[in-house]
Design an enzyme around this catalytic site. Structure first.
Site, PDB file in Angstrom:
ATOM      1  N   LYS A  86      26.507   3.235 -27.084  1.00  0.00           N
ATOM      2  CA  LYS A  86      26.155   2.214 -26.083  1.00  0.00           C
ATOM      3  C   LYS A  86      24.731   1.665 -26.263  1.00  0.00           C
ATOM      4  O   LYS A  86      24.479   0.502 -25.988  1.00  0.00           O
ATOM      5  CB  LYS A  86      26.305   2.784 -24.671  1.00  0.00           C
ATOM      6  N   ASN A 125      28.392  -2.100 -23.027  1.00  0.00           N
ATOM      7  CA  ASN A 125      29.709  -1.486 -23.221  1.00  0.00           C
ATOM      8  C   ASN A 125      30.793  -2.500 -23.567  1.00  0.00           C
ATOM      9  O   ASN A 125      31.943  -2.115 -23.777  1.00  0.00           O
ATOM     10  CB  ASN A 125      30.126  -0.641 -22.001  1.00  0.00           C
ATOM     11  N   ASP A 143      29.461  -1.462 -16.444  1.00  0.00           N
ATOM     12  CA  ASP A 143      29.605  -0.245 -15.623  1.00  0.00           C
ATOM     13  C   ASP A 143      29.087  -0.436 -14.194  1.00  0.00           C
ATOM     14  O   ASP A 143      29.701   0.028 -13.235  1.00  0.00           O
ATOM     15  CB  ASP A 143      28.871   0.938 -16.273  1.00  0.00           C
ATOM     16  N   GLY A 180      21.941  12.325 -10.878  1.00  0.00           N
ATOM     17  CA  GLY A 180      22.078  12.055 -12.310  1.00  0.00           C
ATOM     18  C   GLY A 180      21.219  10.878 -12.707  1.00  0.00           C
ATOM     19  O   GLY A 180      20.963   9.971 -11.898  1.00  0.00           O
ATOM     20  N   ARG A 218      13.669  12.288 -16.433  1.00  0.00           N
ATOM     21  CA  ARG A 218      14.594  11.166 -16.666  1.00  0.00           C
ATOM     22  C   ARG A 218      14.758  10.325 -15.391  1.00  0.00           C
ATOM     23  O   ARG A 218      14.879   9.108 -15.443  1.00  0.00           O
ATOM     24  CB  ARG A 218      15.960  11.668 -17.129  1.00  0.00           C
TER      25      ARG A 218
HETATM   26  N1  LIG Z   1      34.285   5.916 -14.070  1.00  0.00           N
HETATM   27  C1  LIG Z   1      33.767   5.283 -15.117  1.00  0.00           C
HETATM   28  O1  LIG Z   1      34.148   4.164 -15.471  1.00  0.00           O
HETATM   29  C2  LIG Z   1      32.648   5.921 -15.884  1.00  0.00           C
HETATM   30  C3  LIG Z   1      31.757   5.117 -16.607  1.00  0.00           C
HETATM   31  C4  LIG Z   1      30.712   5.724 -17.298  1.00  0.00           C
HETATM   32  C5  LIG Z   1      30.589   7.123 -17.267  1.00  0.00           C
HETATM   33  N2  LIG Z   1      31.497   7.848 -16.555  1.00  0.00           N
HETATM   34  C6  LIG Z   1      31.363   9.329 -16.506  1.00  0.00           C
HETATM   35  O2  LIG Z   1      30.110   9.609 -15.909  1.00  0.00           O
HETATM   36  C7  LIG Z   1      29.554  10.788 -16.448  1.00  0.00           C
HETATM   37  C8  LIG Z   1      28.107  10.492 -16.859  1.00  0.00           C
HETATM   38  O3  LIG Z   1      28.091   9.533 -17.891  1.00  0.00           O
HETATM   39  P1  LIG Z   1      26.705   9.050 -18.570  1.00  0.00           P
HETATM   40  O4  LIG Z   1      27.092   8.070 -19.609  1.00  0.00           O
HETATM   41  O5  LIG Z   1      25.740   8.674 -17.525  1.00  0.00           O
HETATM   42  O6  LIG Z   1      26.246  10.430 -19.282  1.00  0.00           O
HETATM   43  P2  LIG Z   1      24.800  10.835 -19.795  1.00  0.00           P
HETATM   44  O7  LIG Z   1      23.977   9.651 -20.110  1.00  0.00           O
HETATM   45  O8  LIG Z   1      25.049  11.877 -20.835  1.00  0.00           O
HETATM   46  O9  LIG Z   1      24.136  11.557 -18.505  1.00  0.00           O
HETATM   47  C9  LIG Z   1      24.649  12.777 -18.025  1.00  0.00           C
HETATM   48  C10 LIG Z   1      23.973  13.124 -16.700  1.00  0.00           C
HETATM   49  O10 LIG Z   1      24.592  14.319 -16.195  1.00  0.00           O
HETATM   50  C11 LIG Z   1      23.564  15.299 -15.968  1.00  0.00           C
HETATM   51  N3  LIG Z   1      24.108  16.631 -16.232  1.00  0.00           N
HETATM   52  C12 LIG Z   1      24.835  17.027 -17.301  1.00  0.00           C
HETATM   53  N4  LIG Z   1      25.145  18.325 -17.180  1.00  0.00           N
HETATM   54  C13 LIG Z   1      24.596  18.754 -16.001  1.00  0.00           C
HETATM   55  C14 LIG Z   1      24.583  20.006 -15.313  1.00  0.00           C
HETATM   56  N5  LIG Z   1      25.190  21.086 -15.812  1.00  0.00           N
HETATM   57  N6  LIG Z   1      23.944  20.059 -14.123  1.00  0.00           N
HETATM   58  C15 LIG Z   1      23.341  18.966 -13.605  1.00  0.00           C
HETATM   59  N7  LIG Z   1      23.322  17.754 -14.210  1.00  0.00           N
HETATM   60  C16 LIG Z   1      23.943  17.655 -15.391  1.00  0.00           C
HETATM   61  C17 LIG Z   1      22.460  14.957 -16.960  1.00  0.00           C
HETATM   62  O11 LIG Z   1      21.270  15.557 -16.529  1.00  0.00           O
HETATM   63  P3  LIG Z   1      20.067  15.844 -17.564  1.00  0.00           P
HETATM   64  O12 LIG Z   1      19.327  14.550 -17.710  1.00  0.00           O
HETATM   65  O13 LIG Z   1      19.278  16.912 -16.882  1.00  0.00           O
HETATM   66  O14 LIG Z   1      20.702  16.316 -18.849  1.00  0.00           O
HETATM   67  C18 LIG Z   1      22.470  13.421 -16.830  1.00  0.00           C
HETATM   68  O15 LIG Z   1      21.823  13.011 -15.667  1.00  0.00           O
HETATM   69  C19 LIG Z   1      30.469  11.191 -17.605  1.00  0.00           C
HETATM   70  O16 LIG Z   1      31.316  12.229 -17.153  1.00  0.00           O
HETATM   71  C20 LIG Z   1      31.289   9.955 -17.886  1.00  0.00           C
HETATM   72  O17 LIG Z   1      32.591  10.249 -18.376  1.00  0.00           O
HETATM   73  C21 LIG Z   1      32.505   7.294 -15.856  1.00  0.00           C
END
Ligand SMILES: NC(=O)c1ccc[n+]([C@@H]2O[C@H](COP(=O)([O-])OP(=O)(O)OC[C@H]3O[C@@H](n4cnc5c(N)ncnc54)[C@H](OP(=O)(O)O)[C@@H]3O)[C@@H](O)[C@H]2O)c1
Length: 279
Positions: free
Chosen positions: A65, A86, A101, A127, A156
């Protein structure tokens, strides 16, 4: 035949072909939409290939992305603000891109809770990853009052607050529960952390009693975060609808029709995620 795709590495999990395939059939369009695994070292070559031929655009998922932005001729203002995309489409041999998104999140929230409005609301986001950044960008366009971001890695959350300015606060763990008292919309954008082991500790009793609670995670459809909220009688917004709404813009760019997010489509994808899903 017009062709579009979704690319990622890996890409096996993507439900996008099912969504776009449903709309292609519904609108009697002779097009195709497929998932393609593109390794990071092949990204530039893949995107160059979109400049001609019948493959007119693509959705982009992890881990491309942010990296893909460098290969786009005309990123829109959203992409320039958040540094990620995206959805890519071709116009007169040039690649254009946007990030859908944030709009997908907002459309889904307003469709799920039809008497809810965003203007002048206090919002808390858990997050600070790529999707949180896209959602913050869109919410700031909806005239919200205050946006609080809590993240496991505080730096972050701070980076997002610094990027977007005064109405966004990065909050630390010790202030999270206090924030919930005035929160109108609580959003989980962390990819995990809401399970029984609990990486993020929240006191649900502190959350404003009429707060709406949204999760952007959609596998499972009913996350433990949403279950906890529903248990306390909060109105909830499941994440699958965001996936459907964010897909609308790409379909429109590639195939020239604005598709609708209907309960029939929701049920189709929900059954693919969970065979035991019942309407
Ligand atoms: N519904 C939809 O259309 C849609 C669209 C986009 C994404 N999503 C979903 O949204 C989620 C996040 O996506 P993203 O692209 O934002 O991912 P990303 O950039 O990898 O960010 C992940 C986030 O989750 C936090 N995190 C991960 N493991 C954790 C834990 N054990 N405890 C607490 N916080 C934790 C991370 O915190 P740190 O910074 O501390 O690592 C970060 O803030 C994914 O599951 C994705 O599949 C859904």
């Amino acid at each position: 035949m017009i062709k579009a795709s979704v690319i990622g590495w890996p890409i096996g999990h993507s439900r996008s072909p099912l969504i776009h395939g449903y709309w292609l059939k519904l609108h009697h369009i002779e097009g195709a939409y497929e998932k393609i695994a593109v390794a990071p070292q092949d990204l530039q070559a893949f995107l160059s290939g979109l400049r001609e031929g019948d493959h007119v655009g693509t959705n982009v998922t992890l881990p491309h992305k942010e990296a893909a932005v460098a290969f786009i001729n005309a990123p829109d203002a959203r992409v320039r603000r958040i540094g990620a995309l995206n959805t890519i489409w071709r116009e007169e041999g040039r690649l254009h891109a946007t990030s859908t998104d944030g709009q997908g999140f907002v459309s889904n929230t307003l469709q799920c809770i039809n008497d809810f409005t965003l203007a002048h609301k206090n919002i808390t986001i858990l997050g600070a990853g790529g999707s949180a950044r896209a959602i913050v960008d869109e919410l700031l366009r909806c005239n919200v009052s205050q946006l609080n971001i809590f993240n496991r890695t505080h730096s972050r959350a701070q980076a997002i607050a610094t990027h977007f300015g005064l109405s966004v606060n990065a909050i630390e763990q010790q202030h999270l529960n206090q924030c919930l008292v005035t929160t109108d919309l609580l959003i989980n954008t962390t990819s995990t952390g809401m399970n029984a082991e609990g990486h993020i500790q929240l006191d649900w009793t502190k959350l404003k009693s009429d707060a709406v609670v949204a999760d952007i995670v959609y596998t499972p459809l009913m996350t433990s975060f949403l279950q906890a909220a529903a248990h306390r009688n909060h109105r909830i917004v499941p994440g699958l609808g965001m996936l459907l709404h964010q897909a609308v813009i790409g379909f429109e760019k590639w195939f020239g029709v604005t598709p609708k997010v209907t309960s029939e489509l929701y049920d189709l994808i929900a059954r693919d995620i969970d065979p035991d899903y019942r309407t």
